[in-house]
Design an enzyme around this catalytic site. Structure first.
Site, PDB file in Angstrom:
ATOM      1  N   VAL A  12       0.838  -1.210   0.000  1.00 39.47           N
ATOM      2  CA  VAL A  12       0.000   0.000   0.000  1.00 39.47           C
ATOM      3  C   VAL A  12       0.872   1.259   0.000  1.00 39.47           C
ATOM      4  O   VAL A  12       0.603   2.215  -0.735  1.00 39.47           O
ATOM      5  CB  VAL A  12      -0.945   0.000   1.232  1.00 39.47           C
ATOM      6  CG1 VAL A  12      -1.680   1.313   1.344  1.00 39.47           C
ATOM      7  CG2 VAL A  12      -1.932  -1.139   1.127  1.00 39.47           C
ATOM      8  N   ARG A  84      -3.488  -7.899   7.309  1.00 34.22           N
ATOM      9  CA  ARG A  84      -4.173  -9.128   7.733  1.00 34.22           C
ATOM     10  C   ARG A  84      -4.054 -10.166   6.642  1.00 34.22           C
ATOM     11  O   ARG A  84      -3.965  -9.841   5.449  1.00 34.22           O
ATOM     12  CB  ARG A  84      -5.615  -8.855   8.105  1.00 34.22           C
ATOM     13  CG  ARG A  84      -6.438  -8.233   7.033  1.00 34.22           C
ATOM     14  CD  ARG A  84      -7.735  -7.692   7.594  1.00 34.22           C
ATOM     15  NE  ARG A  84      -8.396  -6.936   6.562  1.00 34.22           N
ATOM     16  CZ  ARG A  84      -9.597  -7.198   6.091  1.00 34.22           C
ATOM     17  NH1 ARG A  84     -10.316  -8.183   6.586  1.00 34.22           N
ATOM     18  NH2 ARG A  84     -10.105  -6.458   5.120  1.00 34.22           N
ATOM     19  N   ARG A  90      -9.414  -7.237  10.863  1.00 37.24           N
ATOM     20  CA  ARG A  90      -8.509  -6.104  11.044  1.00 37.24           C
ATOM     21  C   ARG A  90      -8.070  -5.998  12.508  1.00 37.24           C
ATOM     22  O   ARG A  90      -6.981  -5.552  12.816  1.00 37.24           O
ATOM     23  CB  ARG A  90      -9.194  -4.809  10.591  1.00 37.24           C
ATOM     24  CG  ARG A  90      -9.421  -4.751   9.080  1.00 37.24           C
ATOM     25  CD  ARG A  90     -10.072  -3.439   8.659  1.00 37.24           C
ATOM     26  NE  ARG A  90     -10.255  -3.361   7.225  1.00 37.24           N
ATOM     27  CZ  ARG A  90     -11.375  -3.696   6.588  1.00 37.24           C
ATOM     28  NH1 ARG A  90     -12.412  -4.153   7.265  1.00 37.24           N
ATOM     29  NH2 ARG A  90     -11.469  -3.583   5.272  1.00 37.24           N
ATOM     30  N   ASN A  97       0.406  -3.754  15.467  1.00 40.42           N
ATOM     31  CA  ASN A  97       0.419  -2.538  14.647  1.00 40.42           C
ATOM     32  C   ASN A  97       0.406  -1.266  15.492  1.00 40.42           C
ATOM     33  O   ASN A  97       0.989  -0.250  15.120  1.00 40.42           O
ATOM     34  CB  ASN A  97      -0.745  -2.551  13.655  1.00 40.42           C
ATOM     35  CG  ASN A  97      -0.416  -3.414  12.442  1.00 40.42           C
ATOM     36  OD1 ASN A  97       0.712  -3.885  12.311  1.00 40.42           O
ATOM     37  ND2 ASN A  97      -1.383  -3.618  11.564  1.00 40.42           N
ATOM     38  N   HIS A 177     -14.151   1.382   9.745  1.00 44.32           N
ATOM     39  CA  HIS A 177     -13.622   0.714   8.541  1.00 44.32           C
ATOM     40  C   HIS A 177     -13.483  -0.750   8.951  1.00 44.32           C
ATOM     41  O   HIS A 177     -12.429  -1.209   9.360  1.00 44.32           O
ATOM     42  CB  HIS A 177     -12.266   1.326   8.170  1.00 44.32           C
ATOM     43  CG  HIS A 177     -11.618   0.667   6.985  1.00 44.32           C
ATOM     44  ND1 HIS A 177     -12.242   0.513   5.764  1.00 44.32           N
ATOM     45  CD2 HIS A 177     -10.381   0.104   6.831  1.00 44.32           C
ATOM     46  CE1 HIS A 177     -11.418  -0.095   4.915  1.00 44.32           C
ATOM     47  NE2 HIS A 177     -10.293  -0.373   5.539  1.00 44.32           N
TER      48      HIS A 177
HETATM   49  P1  NAP Z   1       2.896  -5.090   3.458  1.00 45.20           P
HETATM   50  O1  NAP Z   1       2.985  -5.166   1.979  1.00 45.20           O
HETATM   51  O2  NAP Z   1       3.209  -6.312   4.253  1.00 45.20           O
HETATM   52  O3  NAP Z   1       3.830  -3.907   3.959  1.00 45.20           O
HETATM   53  C1  NAP Z   1       3.974  -3.650   5.324  1.00 45.20           C
HETATM   54  C2  NAP Z   1       4.851  -2.445   5.510  1.00 45.20           C
HETATM   55  O4  NAP Z   1       4.982  -2.211   6.925  1.00 45.20           O
HETATM   56  C3  NAP Z   1       6.277  -2.654   4.971  1.00 45.20           C
HETATM   57  O5  NAP Z   1       6.797  -1.414   4.548  1.00 45.20           O
HETATM   58  C4  NAP Z   1       7.012  -3.151   6.214  1.00 45.20           C
HETATM   59  O6  NAP Z   1       8.398  -2.849   6.196  1.00 45.20           O
HETATM   60  C5  NAP Z   1       6.362  -2.321   7.298  1.00 45.20           C
HETATM   61  N1  NAP Z   1       6.494  -3.008   8.582  1.00 45.20           N
HETATM   62  C6  NAP Z   1       6.059  -4.241   8.933  1.00 45.20           C
HETATM   63  N2  NAP Z   1       6.394  -4.520  10.211  1.00 45.20           N
HETATM   64  C7  NAP Z   1       7.082  -3.428  10.670  1.00 45.20           C
HETATM   65  C8  NAP Z   1       7.689  -3.108  11.911  1.00 45.20           C
HETATM   66  N3  NAP Z   1       7.668  -3.952  12.955  1.00 45.20           N
HETATM   67  N4  NAP Z   1       8.307  -1.898  12.031  1.00 45.20           N
HETATM   68  C9  NAP Z   1       8.337  -1.031  10.986  1.00 45.20           C
HETATM   69  N5  NAP Z   1       7.771  -1.282   9.771  1.00 45.20           N
HETATM   70  C10 NAP Z   1       7.140  -2.460   9.624  1.00 45.20           C
HETATM   71  O7  NAP Z   1       1.427  -4.607   3.910  1.00 45.20           O
HETATM   72  P2  NAP Z   1       0.411  -3.683   3.093  1.00 45.20           P
HETATM   73  O8  NAP Z   1      -0.505  -4.549   2.299  1.00 45.20           O
HETATM   74  O9  NAP Z   1       1.144  -2.575   2.440  1.00 45.20           O
HETATM   75  O10 NAP Z   1      -0.482  -3.080   4.301  1.00 45.20           O
HETATM   76  C11 NAP Z   1       0.075  -2.146   5.214  1.00 45.20           C
HETATM   77  C12 NAP Z   1      -0.989  -1.749   6.249  1.00 45.20           C
HETATM   78  O11 NAP Z   1      -2.042  -1.011   5.600  1.00 45.20           O
HETATM   79  C13 NAP Z   1      -1.679  -2.961   6.893  1.00 45.20           C
HETATM   80  O12 NAP Z   1      -1.914  -2.706   8.263  1.00 45.20           O
HETATM   81  C14 NAP Z   1      -2.994  -3.061   6.129  1.00 45.20           C
HETATM   82  O13 NAP Z   1      -3.994  -3.743   6.845  1.00 45.20           O
HETATM   83  C15 NAP Z   1      -3.304  -1.580   5.958  1.00 45.20           C
HETATM   84  N6  NAP Z   1      -4.284  -1.234   4.911  1.00 45.20           N
HETATM   85  C16 NAP Z   1      -5.167  -0.247   5.200  1.00 45.20           C
HETATM   86  C17 NAP Z   1      -6.104   0.159   4.263  1.00 45.20           C
HETATM   87  C18 NAP Z   1      -7.071   1.261   4.599  1.00 45.20           C
HETATM   88  O14 NAP Z   1      -7.998   1.521   3.833  1.00 45.20           O
HETATM   89  N7  NAP Z   1      -6.885   1.928   5.723  1.00 45.20           N
HETATM   90  C19 NAP Z   1      -6.149  -0.470   3.002  1.00 45.20           C
HETATM   91  C20 NAP Z   1      -5.215  -1.467   2.740  1.00 45.20           C
HETATM   92  C21 NAP Z   1      -4.271  -1.852   3.707  1.00 45.20           C
HETATM   93  P3  NAP Z   1       9.473  -3.952   5.786  1.00 45.20           P
HETATM   94  O15 NAP Z   1       9.537  -3.955   4.292  1.00 45.20           O
HETATM   95  O16 NAP Z   1      10.730  -3.420   6.416  1.00 45.20           O
HETATM   96  O17 NAP Z   1       9.032  -5.263   6.364  1.00 45.20           O
END
Ligand code: NAP
Length: 315
Positions: A12, A84, A90, A97, A177
């Site tokens: 994202v 997730r 969520r 998180n 959400h």
């Molecule tokens: P993803 O592809 O797994 O990416 C996760 C990101 O978070 C990566 O940059 C990762 O860094 C970082 N991260 C993970 N663990 C960490 C930690 N302990 N400390 C610092 N950074 C960390 O996940 P994604 O699909 O992009 O989703 C990211 C978040 O957005 C999730 O919580 C998801 O549920 C949420 N989301 C929200 C919406 C909305 O509408 N609000 C929509 C979609 C997704 P590294 O590369 O270093 O591991």
């Protein structure tokens, strides 16, 4: 204008950064990740540079694993966190998180005390509350993406059912959400007229539509493992509105002080007027009896979850 995206090595964060680069609204874009992902992030930044040359866009895109590079951001998009998995809710990812969001929010407050924080990490309403409390920012400067994306999904579904251009559909989803989102069908209009005035309204299965909007995110995760383009464009809508001081009314997760149905001390998706200083005001909405009941239930659930998560975080 400077925009920083935290968690830009993730799906994202990366898609949002690309969208923001292409929109060409920020002259400085900083992509932040952990040290372990810095190589990948540098690759992402270079790849985006190539794409911008094809679009004749001159921009500065920097990859960094240093929080100091958050310095003087106008907007920080906070998308770091575990996503997730299929079958997870969520809320299952709330505590891990919250630790990530709290840590980054404190860093944002240290390096960029005048910035606006747009929270993406799920469960976003709880995480917005965590970011607000951990940064110590005023409530107009911290809000979350959630129901704006849900509203776009509902808009698409209505356009298809009524066979009318998507730009003619004005609808909104408020609340959580998550399972307790509240589609505001009573005030949904098409081409300026309430949907109940349209012949197809008789064949419109409200329950089925509401269920489809609620499960749209999980459905996508089952199919492709994540959501990317939808959230990314929704992020760029919000950041554009802020940086261009557009005063659009968008639905973001905001800290409430009784503006809608008397709900207080919780972050929920509500319509707000957005500009260069963030939230200018929450727009009071008139809800019918069912919508108000559903909104109050969303408030109760999200408030309990927010309090529990904060307790775990600081105990
Ligand atoms: P993803 O592809 O797994 O990416 C996760 C990101 O978070 C990566 O940059 C990762 O860094 C970082 N991260 C993970 N663990 C960490 C930690 N302990 N400390 C610092 N950074 C960390 O996940 P994604 O699909 O992009 O989703 C990211 C978040 O957005 C999730 O919580 C998801 O549920 C949420 N989301 C929200 C919406 C909305 O509408 N609000 C929509 C979609 C997704 P590294 O590369 O270093 O591991």
């Amino acid at each position: 204008m400077k925009v920083s995206v935290v968690g830009a090595s993730g799906r994202v964060g990366k898609a949002s950064a690309f969208c923001l680069a292409e929109e060409n609204i920020a002259n400085e874009l900083v992509l932040i990740s952990r040290k372990e992902s810095l190589d990948q992030l540098q690759g992402e930044a270079l790849d985006m540079y190539d794409a911008m040359a094809a679009k004749d866009i001159r921009s500065s895109i920097k990859a960094s694993a240093s929080r100091e590079d958050l310095q003087d951001s106008d907007v920080v998009v906070l998308a770091a966190g575990v996503p997730r998995k299929s079958g997870e809710s969520r809320l299952d990812i709330a505590v891990p998180n919250a630790r990530i969001v709290a840590e980054y929010s404190q860093a944002i407050a240290e390096y960029s005390p005048e910035s606006i924080i747009l929270v993406i990490t799920n469960p976003v309403d709880v995480m917005t509350y965590v970011a607000l409390k951990s940064s110590g920012f005023d409530r107009n400067k911290v809000f979350g993406l959630g129901n704006h994306l849900d509203s776009l999904r509902l808009k698409n579904m209505l356009a298809k059912h009524f066979n009318i251009h998507v730009s003619e559909i004005h609808t909104r989803v408020i609340g959580e959400h998550g399972d307790h989102m509240v589609p505001l069908l009573s005030s949904t209009s098409i081409g300026g007229f309430l949907i109940k005035n349209y012949a197809q309204y008789n064949t419109f299965d409200i329950e089925k539509f509401v269920k489809k909007v609620k499960t749209a995110g999980s459905f996508l995760i089952e199919k492709k493992g994540a959501t990317e383009y939808g959230p990314a464009f929704a992020v760029s809508n919000i950041v554009n509105t802020i940086l261009k001081d557009e005063k659009r009314i968008l639905t973001v997760s905001s800290y409430l002080e009784g503006e809608i149905a008397g709900v207080k001390d919780v972050c929920l998706g509500v319509p707000v007027k957005l500009g260069i200083n963030g939230i200018e005001r929450v727009i009071p909405v008139e809800l019918n009896k069912d919508e108000e009941e559903a909104f109050l239930l969303a408030a109760k659930t999200v408030r309990e979850n927010s309090e529990n998560v904060l307790k775990t975080l600081y105990s």
